[in-house]
Design a protein around this motif. Structure first.
Motif, mmCIF file in Angstrom:
data_model
loop_
_atom_site.group_PDB
_atom_site.id
_atom_site.type_symbol
_atom_site.label_atom_id
_atom_site.label_comp_id
_atom_site.label_asym_id
_atom_site.label_seq_id
_atom_site.Cartn_x
_atom_site.Cartn_y
_atom_site.Cartn_z
ATOM 1 N N ARG A 1 0.817 -1.214 0.000
ATOM 2 C CA ARG A 1 0.000 0.000 0.000
ATOM 3 C C ARG A 1 0.856 1.272 0.000
ATOM 4 O O ARG A 1 0.595 2.217 -0.747
ATOM 5 N N SER B 1 -9.701 -0.360 -2.955
ATOM 6 C CA SER B 1 -9.291 -1.271 -1.878
ATOM 7 C C SER B 1 -9.634 -0.766 -0.485
ATOM 8 O O SER B 1 -9.597 -1.542 0.476
ATOM 9 N N SER C 1 -11.881 -2.560 2.340
ATOM 10 C CA SER C 1 -11.563 -3.919 2.781
ATOM 11 C C SER C 1 -10.441 -3.928 3.809
ATOM 12 O O SER C 1 -9.534 -3.088 3.778
ATOM 13 N N PRO D 1 -4.177 -4.161 -0.319
ATOM 14 C CA PRO D 1 -3.980 -4.339 -1.753
ATOM 15 C C PRO D 1 -2.541 -4.735 -2.054
ATOM 16 O O PRO D 1 -1.623 -4.451 -1.275
ATOM 17 N N CYS E 1 -6.977 -6.612 -5.202
ATOM 18 C CA CYS E 1 -7.588 -6.153 -3.959
ATOM 19 C C CYS E 1 -9.003 -6.716 -3.897
ATOM 20 O O CYS E 1 -9.466 -7.377 -4.825
ATOM 21 N N ASN F 1 -13.180 -5.663 -3.276
ATOM 22 C CA ASN F 1 -14.116 -4.536 -3.369
ATOM 23 C C ASN F 1 -15.226 -4.793 -2.361
ATOM 24 O O ASN F 1 -16.121 -5.602 -2.602
#
Length: 486
Positions: free
Chosen positions: A214, A229, A232, A236, A311, A313
């Protein structure tokens, strides 16, 4: 699976040592060149009404007289094409599935040359026939599986047949990897897991693999990717894998695979029916993994870069909302009108990242739109490119690999619907032509290189009783990449 060839004429296969002999035939009469033992069985079955020369029909005989093989299967093909041959091999192998045959010899029962294309088709049919998902299902069928396929051919064809078998074996291994990754449930196949698998693939095949975190994406300015991302808890990952088979001065081919490991639709949440299938929204990433493996095994003299933004969603307190505006790595701003149109939001930053490799060509692969399923169904993947020469190359690879592709339009007029009053563009247009406007969105990020987009929303997996990943379009992509080696 072990793929071999053996020199044997159609009239001398009685002594072939295999657990089963599969004869593929077409036409309306018994081929005069067939081994007498096979011809006798076939004529009797025709006379008794147990077999017909119609595509899909098969005949199974146990302990056939005059043959060393304990099982004989005859499969009718629609015609003499390689496509029909592949289908017939699949039908024939289905007769042996779940039985005791571990080694099958395949014979084309009509006079004619066995080609490199026949060999590759046989491997594809066999790999598809034996694949079974077992990772999270210990109770899966444990019956002895087909482990070896031998294609019978004449001496003049042996060398080309062996080439086809080698290529087919590599593609089959790649397709199996793609299927296995895509079939994994979302709680197993996370972005972190995909990053680990990339490193494992790299270690096993001598590839250069980097997994960006990230903080790396933030430094690069991948605001569009990061926006998807942020709802969540799964971090990612941006996977960069390189196969270097040529001089560094040679421009690489770049493949970009959409890696949404699970897609709820985000705040624009999807209906609950069949949402479990949204684990397949990383089918593009899976196919790029599979292609990379196939290429690494074949070792062509070219350079290949694979980019996989991955990632989840998810909805949540930090998730993007309809109406939010984000800034992509390219500096272009995007108004997010629908959070379910997220694949293009992660791909656009990957397409911008691809510029740094000064690529010869970039192809992105994605389960991008339901609209493509409406347009093309589940047989053809959708091809989008403004480059006619590139379209011809992709379509040629499609024909060679028996991995169907259909070119869709990219007229400038379709771009009008992406205009936004609050950003440089909106992430969706109206419902009409949705697959095309999604491609037009991606096109805005590809001005510095040759580019094609492949929408596999209708072809990456099957639903219903046959539910599961297909491994497409690994064969298409592998053939395309190999064609670029010149």
């Amino acid at each position: 699976m072990d793929f071999r060839h053996q020199i044997a004429s159609t009239d001398a296969v009685a002594g072939v040592a295999a657990d089963a002999l599969l004869v593929v035939t077409h036409g309306e009469a018994v081929d005069a060149s067939l081994d007498p033992a096979i011809a006798s069985v076939l004529k009797d079955a025709l006379a008794q009404g147990d077999f017909q020369f119609k595509a899909g029909r098969t005949l199974y005989v146990h302990r056939p007289a005059g043959l060393k093989a304990a099982r004989l299967v005859v499969a009718a093909a629609a015609n003499a094409s390689v496509k029909a041959f592949k289908s017939a091999v699949g039908s024939g192998l289905a007769q042996l599935k779940g039985g005791g045959a571990k080694h099958v010899a395949v014979l084309i029962g009509n006079a004619g040359e066995v080609t490199e294309q026949h060999a590759e088709a046989a491997t594809a049919a066999a790999a598809d026939a034996v694949y079974q998902y077992r990772r999270t299902k210990p109770s899966a069928n444990s019956a002895p599986a087909l482990a070896k396929l031998t294609l019978l051919c004449g001496k003049p064809e042996a060398r080309s047949v062996q080439r086809g078998l080698l290529r087919g074996a590599a593609v089959a291994a790649g397709a199996e990897l793609a299927r296995e990754l895509a079939n994994l449930p979302g709680n197993h196949c996370t972005p972190t897991y995909l990053g680990e698998q990339a490193k494992k693939l790299g270690k096993g095949h001598g590839l250069k693999v980097e997994v960006l975190e990230r903080k790396d994406l933030e430094k690069l300015g991948m605001g569009s990717f990061l926006a998807v991302s942020q709802g969540s808890v799964q971090p990612p990952k941006f996977i960069v894998a390189r196969y270097d088979g040529a001089a560094r001065s040679q421009a690489p081919i770049v493949l970009v695979g959409k890696g949404i490991t699970f897609d709820t639709g985000g705040i624009s949440i999807k209906p609950s029916a069949e949402m479990d299938e949204m684990k397949y929204d990383m089918g593009g990433a899976a196919s790029v993994f599979g292609t990379l493996r196939a290429v690494a095994e074949l070792k062509p003299k070219l350079n290949l870069v694979c980019l996989i933004p991955t990632c989840e969603n998810m909805p949540g307190g930090r998730a993007i909302k309809p109406g939010d505006v984000v800034t992509s790595m390219s500096g272009q701003t995007i108004e997010i009108l629908n959070t379910d149109a997220k694949g293009r939001l992660i791909l656009c930053d990957a397409l911008t990242y691809a510029e740094r490799f000064k690529p010869a060509v970039v192809v992105d692969v994605a389960t991008l739109t339901g609209a493509c399923v409406i347009a093309l169904g589940h047989h053809n993947s959708g091809l989008f490119t403004a480059d006619d020469a590139l379209a011809d190359e992709m379509l040629a690879a499609s024909r060679a690999s028996l991995d169907p592709l259909w070119r869709m339009p990219l007229d400038d007029e379709y771009d009008e619907v992406l205009k936004s009053k609050f950003a440089d563009m909106a992430n969706v247009g109206p419902r009409a032509g949705g697959a095309i406007t999604a491609a037009m969105f991606l096109k805005r990020f590809t001005g510095k290189y040759r580019w094609a987009h492949v929408d596999i929303a209708g072809t990456a997996w099957k639903s219903g009783a046959a539910k599961g990943a297909t491994g497409r379009p690994v064969a298409l992509l592998t053939h395309f990449v190999l064609s670029q080696a010149g």
